[in-house]
Design a protein around this motif. Structure first.
Motif, PDB file in Angstrom:
ATOM      1  N   ILE A 763       0.728  -1.041  -0.108  1.00 30.71           N
ATOM      2  CA  ILE A 763      -0.085   0.115   0.081  1.00 30.71           C
ATOM      3  C   ILE A 763       0.805   1.213  -0.038  1.00 30.71           C
ATOM      4  CG2 ILE A 763      -0.202   0.162   2.742  1.00 30.71           C
ATOM      5  CD1 ILE A 763      -3.081   0.896  -0.032  1.00 30.71           C
ATOM      6  N   ALA A 764       0.458   2.287  -0.699  1.00 33.12           N
ATOM      7  CA  ALA A 764       1.338   3.578  -0.703  1.00 33.12           C
ATOM      8  C   ALA A 764       0.464   4.421  -0.070  1.00 33.12           C
ATOM      9  CB  ALA A 764       1.452   3.853  -2.147  1.00 33.12           C
ATOM     10  N   THR A 765       1.244   5.371   0.532  1.00 34.99           N
ATOM     11  CA  THR A 765       0.738   6.658   1.157  1.00 34.99           C
ATOM     12  C   THR A 765       1.520   7.788   1.232  1.00 34.99           C
ATOM     13  OG1 THR A 765       1.501   5.738   3.451  1.00 34.99           O
ATOM     14  CG2 THR A 765      -0.655   5.365   3.121  1.00 34.99           C
ATOM     15  N   MET A 766       1.134   9.060   1.478  1.00 36.76           N
ATOM     16  CA  MET A 766       1.961  10.063   1.303  1.00 36.76           C
ATOM     17  C   MET A 766       2.311  10.407   2.770  1.00 36.76           C
ATOM     18  SD  MET A 766       3.177  12.745  -0.436  1.00 36.76           S
ATOM     19  CE  MET A 766       2.266  12.919  -2.148  1.00 36.76           C
ATOM     20  N   ARG A 767       3.621  10.303   2.604  1.00 37.96           N
ATOM     21  CA  ARG A 767       4.502  10.540   3.945  1.00 37.96           C
ATOM     22  C   ARG A 767       4.935  12.036   3.751  1.00 37.96           C
ATOM     23  NH1 ARG A 767       5.741   8.092   9.107  1.00 37.96           N
ATOM     24  NH2 ARG A 767       7.493   9.300   9.902  1.00 37.96           N
ATOM     25  N   ALA A 768       4.637  12.870   4.933  1.00 37.12           N
ATOM     26  CA  ALA A 768       4.868  14.124   5.069  1.00 37.12           C
ATOM     27  C   ALA A 768       5.222  14.521   6.858  1.00 37.12           C
ATOM     28  CB  ALA A 768       3.787  15.181   4.858  1.00 37.12           C
ATOM     29  N   MET A 769       5.890  13.619   7.156  1.00 39.73           N
ATOM     30  CA  MET A 769       6.356  13.680   8.859  1.00 39.73           C
ATOM     31  C   MET A 769       7.545  13.016   8.897  1.00 39.73           C
ATOM     32  SD  MET A 769       4.118  12.778  11.815  1.00 39.73           S
ATOM     33  CE  MET A 769       3.721  11.073  11.663  1.00 39.73           C
ATOM     34  N   GLU A 770       8.498  13.582   9.806  1.00 41.51           N
ATOM     35  CA  GLU A 770       9.609  12.940  10.096  1.00 41.51           C
ATOM     36  C   GLU A 770       9.524  11.990  11.296  1.00 41.51           C
ATOM     37  OE1 GLU A 770       9.780  16.522   9.901  1.00 41.51           O
ATOM     38  OE2 GLU A 770       9.743  16.092   7.686  1.00 41.51           O
ATOM     39  N   SER A 793       8.556   7.298  -4.481  1.00 40.74           N
ATOM     40  CA  SER A 793       8.492   8.438  -5.369  1.00 40.74           C
ATOM     41  C   SER A 793       8.343   9.865  -4.298  1.00 40.74           C
ATOM     42  CB  SER A 793       7.104   8.719  -6.133  1.00 40.74           C
ATOM     43  OG  SER A 793       7.276   9.500  -7.134  1.00 40.74           O
ATOM     44  N   GLY A 794       9.669  10.693  -4.699  1.00 42.29           N
ATOM     45  CA  GLY A 794       9.725  12.043  -3.985  1.00 42.29           C
ATOM     46  C   GLY A 794      10.879  11.917  -3.264  1.00 42.29           C
ATOM     47  N   TYR A 795      11.210  13.148  -1.983  1.00 43.99           N
ATOM     48  CA  TYR A 795      12.587  13.047  -1.792  1.00 43.99           C
ATOM     49  C   TYR A 795      12.446  12.681  -0.362  1.00 43.99           C
ATOM     50  CZ  TYR A 795      16.418  15.137   0.637  1.00 43.99           C
ATOM     51  OH  TYR A 795      17.458  15.426   1.379  1.00 43.99           O
ATOM     52  N   ALA A 796      13.385  11.953   0.297  1.00 46.81           N
ATOM     53  CA  ALA A 796      13.769  11.602   1.547  1.00 46.81           C
ATOM     54  C   ALA A 796      15.019  11.651   1.679  1.00 46.81           C
ATOM     55  CB  ALA A 796      12.834  10.483   2.121  1.00 46.81           C
ATOM     56  N   SER A 797      15.653  12.015   2.834  1.00 47.93           N
ATOM     57  CA  SER A 797      17.194  11.693   3.042  1.00 47.93           C
ATOM     58  C   SER A 797      17.468  10.449   3.451  1.00 47.93           C
ATOM     59  CB  SER A 797      17.928  12.655   3.961  1.00 47.93           C
ATOM     60  OG  SER A 797      17.303  12.584   5.137  1.00 47.93           O
ATOM     61  N   ASP A 798      18.694   9.850   3.290  1.00 48.01           N
ATOM     62  CA  ASP A 798      19.103   8.512   3.527  1.00 48.01           C
ATOM     63  C   ASP A 798      18.854   8.333   5.089  1.00 48.01           C
ATOM     64  OD1 ASP A 798      20.034   7.622   1.308  1.00 48.01           O
ATOM     65  OD2 ASP A 798      21.912   8.210   1.370  1.00 48.01           O
ATOM     66  N   ARG A 799      19.325   9.430   5.905  1.00 51.11           N
ATOM     67  CA  ARG A 799      18.991   9.460   7.192  1.00 51.11           C
ATOM     68  C   ARG A 799      17.691   9.116   7.496  1.00 51.11           C
ATOM     69  NH1 ARG A 799      19.753  14.490  11.343  1.00 51.11           N
ATOM     70  NH2 ARG A 799      18.211  13.768  12.987  1.00 51.11           N
ATOM     71  N   ARG A 800      16.592   9.589   6.946  1.00 45.65           N
ATOM     72  CA  ARG A 800      14.906   9.755   7.221  1.00 45.65           C
ATOM     73  C   ARG A 800      14.574   8.118   6.915  1.00 45.65           C
ATOM     74  NH1 ARG A 800      15.084  12.848  11.489  1.00 45.65           N
ATOM     75  NH2 ARG A 800      14.446  15.165  10.750  1.00 45.65           N
ATOM     76  N   LEU A 801      15.170   7.687   5.779  1.00 49.72           N
ATOM     77  CA  LEU A 801      14.839   6.442   5.226  1.00 49.72           C
ATOM     78  C   LEU A 801      15.323   5.339   6.295  1.00 49.72           C
ATOM     79  CD1 LEU A 801      15.677   6.781   1.247  1.00 49.72           C
ATOM     80  CD2 LEU A 801      13.268   6.658   2.556  1.00 49.72           C
ATOM     81  N   GLU A 802      16.341   5.482   6.707  1.00 47.22           N
ATOM     82  CA  GLU A 802      16.865   4.527   7.873  1.00 47.22           C
ATOM     83  C   GLU A 802      15.986   4.522   8.991  1.00 47.22           C
ATOM     84  OE1 GLU A 802      20.989   3.638  10.208  1.00 47.22           O
ATOM     85  OE2 GLU A 802      21.068   5.007   8.691  1.00 47.22           O
ATOM     86  N   GLU A 803      15.473   5.763   9.434  1.00 49.98           N
ATOM     87  CA  GLU A 803      14.645   5.888  10.500  1.00 49.98           C
ATOM     88  C   GLU A 803      13.236   5.504  10.447  1.00 49.98           C
ATOM     89  OE1 GLU A 803      16.685  10.080  12.165  1.00 49.98           O
ATOM     90  OE2 GLU A 803      14.849   9.981  11.187  1.00 49.98           O
ATOM     91  N   PHE A 823      -2.698   6.205  12.534  1.00 46.71           N
ATOM     92  CA  PHE A 823      -2.153   6.331  10.948  1.00 46.71           C
ATOM     93  C   PHE A 823      -0.982   7.610  11.105  1.00 46.71           C
ATOM     94  CE2 PHE A 823      -6.627   5.380  10.113  1.00 46.71           C
ATOM     95  CZ  PHE A 823      -6.381   4.782   8.882  1.00 46.71           C
ATOM     96  N   ALA A 824       0.144   6.914  10.552  1.00 47.86           N
ATOM     97  CA  ALA A 824       1.287   7.812  10.522  1.00 47.86           C
ATOM     98  C   ALA A 824       1.285   8.893   9.522  1.00 47.86           C
ATOM     99  CB  ALA A 824       2.761   7.087  10.304  1.00 47.86           C
ATOM    100  N   ASP A 825       0.339   8.611   8.563  1.00 48.04           N
ATOM    101  CA  ASP A 825       0.223   9.512   7.254  1.00 48.04           C
ATOM    102  C   ASP A 825      -1.147  10.034   7.304  1.00 48.04           C
ATOM    103  OD1 ASP A 825       2.764   9.028   6.698  1.00 48.04           O
ATOM    104  OD2 ASP A 825       2.087   7.231   5.511  1.00 48.04           O
ATOM    105  N   ASP A 826      -1.512  11.004   6.246  1.00 47.74           N
ATOM    106  CA  ASP A 826      -3.018  11.358   5.992  1.00 47.74           C
ATOM    107  C   ASP A 826      -3.390  10.316   4.876  1.00 47.74           C
ATOM    108  OD1 ASP A 826      -3.720  13.398   7.300  1.00 47.74           O
ATOM    109  OD2 ASP A 826      -2.597  15.134   6.265  1.00 47.74           O
ATOM    110  N   PRO A 827      -4.608   9.350   5.344  1.00 46.51           N
ATOM    111  CA  PRO A 827      -4.843   8.232   4.372  1.00 46.51           C
ATOM    112  C   PRO A 827      -5.733   9.019   3.471  1.00 46.51           C
ATOM    113  CG  PRO A 827      -6.057   8.264   6.510  1.00 46.51           C
ATOM    114  CD  PRO A 827      -5.127   9.235   6.725  1.00 46.51           C
ATOM    115  N   SER A 828      -6.223   9.897   3.566  1.00 47.46           N
ATOM    116  CA  SER A 828      -6.954  10.506   2.387  1.00 47.46           C
ATOM    117  C   SER A 828      -6.395  11.858   1.774  1.00 47.46           C
ATOM    118  CB  SER A 828      -8.367  10.750   2.688  1.00 47.46           C
ATOM    119  OG  SER A 828      -8.993  10.953   1.632  1.00 47.46           O
TER     120      SER A 828
END
Length: 860
Positions: A763-770, A793-803, A823-828
């Motif tokens: 499942i894909a969601t829009m991540r907008a939180m660290e 798709s989009g930008y996230a630093s290696d550090r954030r991806l690891e976290e 939900f860690a993201d906005d589902p809609s």
């Protein structure tokens, strides 16, 4: 009647020094036709004296069209609240007489095989996409008046060599909220203090009825306002497209080209050169007025769903204008006092410089637009991907929404002509579609389908990823030259009617799949009629019209047994569900399931589903955007009744009325309210939170049920060398680890009630939180977990991806008789993530069905 009402408003809400007669706006040296009604005469007050109500503005602008043979007006759509959106075509009377011919010739020259014939430049002006930005709307008034009434050789030449197309206004509902706000806090004595309430109405008036930012909807097209204007935009395909806004009061004046390094790679470099040429017109006028301005910082051209960037991937030159806001009339700023009337005048004059820039550069603009479309097929040949094939494997409504989106963007899409194996998936010709890249909308196709994860800079004004097949939860694959050839293209595809065939009359009950996007609407329709419903907790194979058919977890069974409603009425409602919700609903003659499946009367494999009674909290720190998305999903799409209340009144509410309480991103409760919420949850309530509100909730409601965070030790922090970098690099470093909006992938447990309706584990969601959610101790409570390589798709630093990798995206935590779902993201997100919409709706209908595991985790 109008005069007496206006007089009363003048006495109560005069804005003093900001009031200006029409002479303040008239262009020096230009004479005006006295037969054309001035704004002053129509309104009964000077433009800029106070906001112009939407109905009054509509009346005046329509009157100009009636008075001038240069202008035609039409209503192209309506807002959610029923207010009209007006569209004006302005050109010389001679051009008006052959306007259809001019339009056809303008579009014909975009086809490479056709001759390049000279013709008027087409300049699009859009006003008022953000309701809080007063001059961004009201500048339409002097602009249309000038175009109707100005006399002389200059205006005659302008109208002969341009066709100006104007939308006024984009966001009438937000505009109306601004008017009410300014009048509500209006004073007889002028108050220029920027902290005065009259000057502060940002989000509530910026947005439309459901609190959507319409300037993010050019690509997504989820709102009726955007759907109306995009149809006219493509009808004309203008050369220049201008978008008028306001920003913070302490800013100066801004116009494109924008940040040179923050340009989407799909926008040709030549477009920026043309922007710079037109910008010379704006700069010359502003210099003459001694106005402060900037044109290359603060704003980018990356997200292609805004009013200044969408045109840029559609062959036009898109221009953003931003004035320093003076929403309440006059306001103190770092650059001196700024008035509402000043801003109207500046936007009016940059409207004229935009028209003049389009006229002067019309040959270059025509050549650019022609080459933009002529070169796309050659560019497509240079890419390894030749087409995209997609399907939803069963959910026709979701597929139709995507087809409708492509149709509105004039993207060529075809039915798949034959079955195809690609990307490890089987695409059936009966339910799959294909989009070739070699088409006029080549760049927009890439913008919709491609995944971008590499960027020159990491500073983004908006989201960095918007790959729409991921948002729609489609199965899709790019086809290379080996897999693709034109024989795969069947008939051109369009969105189909939602209605399904009516079911046969049942003798035992009805059943429908939960995978259908509008299945929740169908379920709520039955529940609203006080009809008992049950959800399958295990897959079952049932006999339908003599054939065996499998129904997965979440399928809704409507039995005749135990009902207080007549079977005839249930049958009529089942027909309505098929007709209006587009859900396949099947008649049952028996509750007997195939061997080993458990019959429909089994309490172990089917459970009663209660009707949700939802309280949605907003304000008090809650993001209006996040709240509006969920409100829109429940109310507009699913017809679920939702009670809206400000978060700060929560302690005084009677919570016994609600089965579900939703706290969107940004929300947090105080100690007293938290205690009340805990008691309600433990008594059987289901609490749902998104993004930042989930971070608060996990600590406030679930601390004992979660594993601890793996924070760095103080010793490790002390060993790290001190960080130092040049001040000039501060903007890049500040943004390095920010996730402003990127699409992430999670592993989904499709057997969990909160995931019912999903057939695969991705499942894909829009991540907008660290920050991340903590992992529940209950081994079945993590419904979705970010994958080890979650960035799609989009930008996230290696550090954030690891976290973030391996942390929960969605948890469902039983708490005594109730549940807390996070939900860690906005589902809609922006009403575009159709796949994760179902997860949120499952929380409403199935949140009360979840149970904790009894597994002894210490035995591992």
């Amino acid at each position: 009647m109008r005069a007496s009402f206006v007089g009363l408003l003048l006495s109560l809400f005069a804005l003093g020094a900001s009031a200006e007669p029409i002479s303040y706006y008239k262009v020096e040296g230009v004479s005006y036709d006295a037969a054309i009604t001035t704004p002053d005469a129509f309104f009964g007050y000077g433009l800029g004296e106070k906001p112009v109500r939407h109905d009054v503005m509509v009346g005046y602008l329509r009157s100009l069209a009636q008075q001038s043979d240069r202008i035609t007006a039409e209503t192209i759509g309506f807002s959610h609240e029923g207010r009209p959106i007006l569209f004006f075509t302005i050109t010389s009377p001679e051009n008006q007489a052959r306007i259809d011919e001019i339009k056809a010739a303008h579009k014909a020259r975009l086809v490479p095989a056709n001759a390049d014939i000279d013709g008027p430049a087409v300049v699009w002006l859009n006003y008022g996409v953000h309701g809080a930005e007063s001059s961004g709307m009201d500048a339409a008034i002097p602009t249309l008046y000038h175009l109707a009434a100005a006399q002389g050789e200059e205006i005659d030449r302008t109208l002969a060599e341009t066709v100006i197309v104007m939308v006024a206004i984009f966001n009438p509902d937000g505009h109306s909220r601004r008017i009410n706000h300014v009048f509500t806090f209006g004073s007889e004595a002028e108050v220029t203090d920027p902290q005065h309430a009259q000057h502060n109405l940002w989000i509530e008036a910026r947005t439309n009825h459901y609190w959507f930012d319409l300037n993010r909807d050019w690509l997504l097209l989820t709102q009726p306002e955007a759907q109306a204007w995009i149809a006219k935009w493509h009808e004309w395909k203008p050369n220049v497209s201008a978008d008028f806004h306001e920003m913070g009061s302490n800013a100066t004046y801004y116009f494109h080209p924008g940040e040179p390094k923050r340009k989407n790679e799909l926008i040709p470099d030549r477009q920026r050169e043309l922007l710079a040429a037109i910008a010379e017109e704006h700069a010359a006028w502003l210099d003459g007025e001694g106005e402060l301005y900037t044109s290359e910082d603060g704003f980018d051209n990356f997200y292609i769903g805004k009013g200044s960037t969408y045109p840029s991937v559609n062959g036009a030159v898109g221009i953003l204008f931003e004035a320093a806001a003076a929403r309440g009339g006059a306001v103190e700023t770092d650059n001196g006092e700024r008035t509402y009337a000043q801003n109207i005048r500046i936007h009016f004059n940059t409207s004229l410089t935009t028209i003049e820039g389009g006229r002067k550069n019309r040959t270059a603009l025509r050549s650019y637009q022609r080459s933009f479309f002529a070169g796309v097929r050659e560019e497509a040949r240079g890419l390894s991907t030749k087409a995209y094939v997609f399907t939803t494997n069963g959910d026709e409504a979701r597929l139709d929404h995507f087809l409708d989106l492509l149709n509105r963007h004039q993207i060529e899409v075809f039915a798949l002509s034959r079955d195809l194996e690609a990307g490890g998936r089987r695409y059936s010709a009966r339910s799959s579609f294909i989009v070739p890249l070699a088409q006029s909308q080549f760049r927009l196709v890439r913008g919709v389908f491609d995944r971008f994860t590499e960027f020159e800079e990491n500073i983004f004004y908006d989201v960095s990823g918007w790959t729409l097949p991921l948002a729609y939860d489609l199965d899709y694959t790019g086809l290379d030259g080996v897999r693709y050839n034109q024989s795969l293209l069947g008939n051109p595809a369009t969105a189909r009617a939602i209605a399904k065939a009516a079911p046969e009359r049942a003798t035992y009950g009805y059943i429908f799949d939960w995978r259908d996007y509008y299945a929740p609407r169908a379920l709520y329709r039955f529940q609203k009629a006080d009809i008992l419903t049950r959800a399958l907790m295990e897959p079952k194979t049932l006999t339908i019209a003599g054939q065996q058919r499998r129904f997965d977890r979440g399928a809704i069974f409507v039995p005749f047994a135990g009902q207080t409603i007549a079977e005839t009425n249930i049958h009529e409602l089942a027909q309505q569900v098929a007709r209006e919700d587009g859900v396949d609903i099947f008649a049952l003659t028996s509750g007997n399931a195939a061997a080993g499946g458990g019959d429909l009367g089994s309490t172990n494999s089917a459970a009663t589903v209660g009707k949700p009674s939802v309280l949605l909290l907003f304000d008090g720190g809650v993001s209006r955007y996040s709240a509006g998305q969920l409100w829109h999903l429940m109310d507009h799409r699913m017809n679920i009744a939702v009670t809206l209340r400000q978060k700060d009144v929560f302690p005084r509410l009677d919570l016994t009325k609600y089965t579900h309480i939703v706290l969107p991103h940004g929300g947090a409760l105080d100690e007293t309210a938290t205690a009340k919420l805990k008691e309600w949850v433990e008594a059987g309530g289901v609490f749902v939170a998104t993004k930042g509100a989930s971070l608060w909730a996990q600590n406030a409601l679930l601390s004992e049920a979660l594993h601890g965070a793996d924070d760095e030790t103080n010793e490790a922090k002390e060993q790290a060398p001190p960080l130092r970098f040049d001040y000039a690099n501060k903007p890049l470093k500040d943004a390095e680890h920010v996730i402003g909006g990127a699409i992430f992938e999670s592993d989904l447990d499709p057997t969990h009630p909160i995931a019912y309706g999903h057939s695969d584990r991705r499942i894909a969601t829009m991540r907008a939180m660290e920050d991340v959610l903590k992992t529940p101790k209950d081994p079945v409570a993590t419904v979705a977990l970010y994958t080890d390589e979650p960035l799609l798709s989009g930008y996230a630093s290696d550090r954030r991806l690891e976290e973030i990798a391996g942390t929960p995206m969605l948890t469902a935590n039983p708490v005594r008789r109730g549940a807390v779902i996070l939900f860690a993201d906005d589902p809609s997100f922006r009403a575009t993530f159709f796949g994760s919409d179902k997860l949120f709706l499952n929380a409403l209908f199935f949140g009360g069905l979840i149970e904790p595991a009894n597994y002894d985790t210490s035995a591992r």
